[in-house]
Design an enzyme around this catalytic site. Structure first.
Site, short mmCIF file in Angstrom:
data_model
loop_
_atom_site.label_atom_id
_atom_site.label_comp_id
_atom_site.label_asym_id
_atom_site.label_seq_id
_atom_site.Cartn_x
_atom_site.Cartn_y
_atom_site.Cartn_z
N GLU A 1 0.83 -1.32 -0.07
CA GLU A 1 0.01 0.06 -0.07
C GLU A 1 0.93 1.30 -0.13
O GLU A 1 1.82 1.28 0.34
CB GLU A 1 -1.09 0.02 1.37
CG GLU A 1 -2.08 -1.07 1.12
CD GLU A 1 -2.85 -1.11 2.27
OE1 GLU A 1 -4.01 -1.68 2.18
OE2 GLU A 1 -2.47 -0.70 3.45
N CYS B 1 3.36 8.71 1.04
CA CYS B 1 4.07 7.74 1.97
C CYS B 1 3.96 6.34 0.94
O CYS B 1 3.17 5.70 0.67
CB CYS B 1 3.17 7.41 3.38
SG CYS B 1 3.88 6.35 4.42
N CYS C 1 6.54 -6.89 7.06
CA CYS C 1 7.81 -6.24 7.88
C CYS C 1 8.12 -7.24 8.66
O CYS C 1 7.39 -8.18 9.20
CB CYS C 1 7.12 -5.09 8.60
SG CYS C 1 8.29 -4.15 9.52
N CYS D 1 6.77 -4.48 15.56
CA CYS D 1 6.47 -3.43 16.32
C CYS D 1 4.93 -3.95 16.75
O CYS D 1 3.99 -3.65 16.03
CB CYS D 1 6.63 -2.19 15.88
SG CYS D 1 8.33 -1.89 15.30
N CYS E 1 1.95 -1.54 15.68
CA CYS E 1 1.74 -1.27 14.25
C CYS E 1 1.03 -2.39 13.58
O CYS E 1 1.48 -3.59 13.68
CB CYS E 1 3.20 -1.36 13.79
SG CYS E 1 3.18 -0.84 11.86
N GLY F 1 7.34 -1.99 5.69
CA GLY F 1 8.64 -2.24 5.93
C GLY F 1 9.51 -1.41 6.31
O GLY F 1 9.58 -0.38 6.97
N GLU F 2 10.84 -1.93 6.67
CA GLU F 2 12.08 -1.18 7.42
C GLU F 2 12.79 -1.00 6.04
O GLU F 2 13.54 -1.82 5.45
CB GLU F 2 12.70 -2.03 8.30
CG GLU F 2 14.02 -1.61 8.69
CD GLU F 2 14.02 0.03 9.18
OE1 GLU F 2 14.82 0.72 8.42
OE2 GLU F 2 13.40 0.18 10.01
N SER G 1 12.33 6.84 7.14
CA SER G 1 12.12 6.53 8.67
C SER G 1 12.58 5.08 8.93
O SER G 1 12.33 4.28 7.91
CB SER G 1 10.74 6.78 8.90
OG SER G 1 10.37 6.32 10.14
N SER H 1 11.84 6.08 14.22
CA SER H 1 10.70 5.57 15.04
C SER H 1 11.00 5.15 16.50
O SER H 1 11.52 4.30 16.77
CB SER H 1 10.04 4.43 14.63
OG SER H 1 9.40 4.59 13.35
N PHE H 2 10.83 6.08 17.41
CA PHE H 2 11.33 5.94 18.88
C PHE H 2 10.51 5.50 19.66
O PHE H 2 10.60 4.35 20.25
CB PHE H 2 11.93 7.48 19.00
CG PHE H 2 13.08 7.42 20.13
CD1 PHE H 2 14.20 6.89 19.92
CD2 PHE H 2 12.88 7.94 21.43
CE1 PHE H 2 15.34 6.84 20.79
CE2 PHE H 2 13.79 7.76 22.66
CZ PHE H 2 15.13 7.30 21.94
N HIS H 3 9.51 6.22 20.19
CA HIS H 3 8.16 5.68 20.70
C HIS H 3 8.31 5.10 22.19
O HIS H 3 7.39 5.03 22.85
CB HIS H 3 7.61 4.35 19.92
CG HIS H 3 7.44 4.74 18.54
ND1 HIS H 3 6.99 5.87 18.20
CD2 HIS H 3 7.93 4.04 17.62
CE1 HIS H 3 6.87 5.84 16.69
NE2 HIS H 3 7.39 4.89 16.38
N ASN I 1 -3.00 5.31 16.20
CA ASN I 1 -4.21 4.92 15.20
C ASN I 1 -4.73 3.62 15.49
O ASN I 1 -4.03 2.70 15.08
CB ASN I 1 -3.75 5.32 13.80
CG ASN I 1 -3.53 6.60 13.55
OD1 ASN I 1 -4.19 7.36 13.99
ND2 ASN I 1 -2.20 6.89 12.99
N CYS J 1 -0.95 6.41 9.90
CA CYS J 1 0.22 5.96 10.34
C CYS J 1 0.13 4.59 11.20
O CYS J 1 -0.76 4.74 12.17
CB CYS J 1 0.86 6.94 11.20
SG CYS J 1 2.75 6.58 11.67
#
Length: 391
Positions: A115, A128, A135, A139, A142, A194-195, A226, A248-250, A325, A368
């Site tokens: 997507e 995006c 992935c 995470c 996600c 994906g990373e 990212s 992507s810290f979080h 989200n 996101c």
């Protein structure tokens, strides 16, 4: 005891192999295109000119039919038709949100799907894009991370997402050379499925086309990559790509970040922060963006905000606060807006920009962390992948 989660590239993933027959020109570097054109008999004295002509037709004018490349002779166009194709992923569906966001479900060679999301804003439009089918990082907040990794995207499949969006926006330089006054697709972010740093070479090659002055011609400062924290590739990103970096810290403790972003078990916060401090392009004009998803009662306390400030002290940075989200089956809830404001105020008072990202496209699962193609919900066996990719 919690099961161990995969935090590195899945070594059993089957790479896509090039199909036999005509070769796709989209995603090829200039040097490789030169080599291919020489290989079909293009005179050495002409090859540089031919590469430039084809490059401009594809990336400046959006032409994918060799017969429309009118500054090439008929005999040379026939030669190209016999040896090459110009193909982008197939648009399976397009959904439009009430806020103007567009989500594209795209089918790749082999039948896999990814997507991409276009987000219009005043004065800019951001696409995006995805870099992998699925992935490997798992995470926990996600939705994409619940979809197992199938394979990396090729450079052509990455660039193809941009070309498709420009098609949909009807945004191409027309044949007589005039440009639209306002560029509808002005920014690109690699924040989809994906990373990106686990598919470094293909991402790099695709972005070189995106930044090429005779290609898609976006400034490197309008492209943001990212990463969840693949430390060994961070400095390489500055050296070989040169776009802006987001992380992507979080989480502000290893305990919390281990749960939210399991790659932290391999490269913890201290290791990641050191790599960011050493980032070659770090400056006040090229700040690192820290992405921070606001999850209720997990990482949204005032203490978390103060810890975040202490961790990034001295790093030119912007902190994007992202209200979580929600998605079906999600184990988390979005932080209360009052708590998000408190968190943002603490960050702001410390001297950092702390915009709260407005959720976009939630009604079409385009926000996101929500991207997940319906057809890739389960890990496919090696045999299934082999059959689908034609290996």
């Amino acid at each position: 005891m919690e099961p161990s989660l995969p935090i590195t590239q899945d070594l059993l993933t089957v790479p896509r192999t090039l199909p036999s027959g005509p070769i796709n020109l989209i995603g090829m570097s200039r040097s490789l295109m030169t080599e291919r054109l020489l290989g079909i008999g293009t005179p050495e004295k002409q090859v540089r000119m031919r590469v430039t002509q084809i490059w401009q037709w594809i990336y400046q004018k959006g032409i994918r039919n060799f017969n429309e490349m009118t500054n090439l002779s008929k005999s040379y166009r026939d030669l190209l038709i016999d040896n090459f194709v110009i193909e982008v992923p197939q648009v399976v569906s397009k959904q439009c949100s009430k806020d103007g966001t567009r989500k594209y479900l795209l089918r790749l060679t082999g039948g896999h799907e990814v997507e991409a999301v276009y987000i219009p804003e005043e004065g800019r439009g951001t696409l995006c894009i995805s870099s992998q089918v699925g992935c490997t990082l798992t995470c926990s907040f996600c939705h994409t991370g619940t979809q197992k990794l199938v394979r990396n995207l090729t450079a052509g499949e990455i660039v193809g997402q941009i070309l498709i969006a420009r098609d949909d926006l009807d945004e191409w330089t027309n044949v007589n050379g005039t440009n639209n006054e306002i560029r509808l697709l002005s920014n690109v972010v690699l924040m989809g499925m994906g990373e990106p740093l686990y598919n470094f070479e293909n991402v790099r090659d695709a972005l070189k086309i995106v930044m090429d002055p005779e290609g898609i011609c976006l400034s490197r400062k309008r492209i943001t990559l990212s990463t969840s924290g693949v430390v060994p590739e961070i400095s390489r990103t500055a050296d070989e790509i040169g776009c802006l970096l987001a992380v992507s810290f979080h989480g502000t403790t290893d305990e919390i970040r281990d749960k939210l972003v399991p790659i932290n078990k391999k490269w913890n916060i201290e290791t990641l922060i050191k790599a960011l401090r050493d980032y070659p392009r770090l400056s006040n004009s090229e700040r690192i963006t820290f992405e921070y998803v606001m999850i209720k009662d997990v990482n949204d306390s005032e203490m978390d905000a103060f810890r975040l400030i202490k961790l990034i002290a001295g790093i030119p940075a912007k902190i994007n606060l992202i209200p979580f989200n929600e998605w079906p089956g999600s184990p988390y809830k979005r932080s209360d807006w009052s708590q998000i404001k408190k968190f943002a105020d603490i960050i702001h008072r410390a001297g950092y920009a702390s915009p709260v990202r407005t959720p976009r496209g939630e009604d079409i699962m385009a926000a996101c962390g929500q991207l997940k193609s319906e057809t890739e919900r389960q890990r496919k066996s090696r045999k299934e992948i082999t059959l689908e990719t034609g290996i």
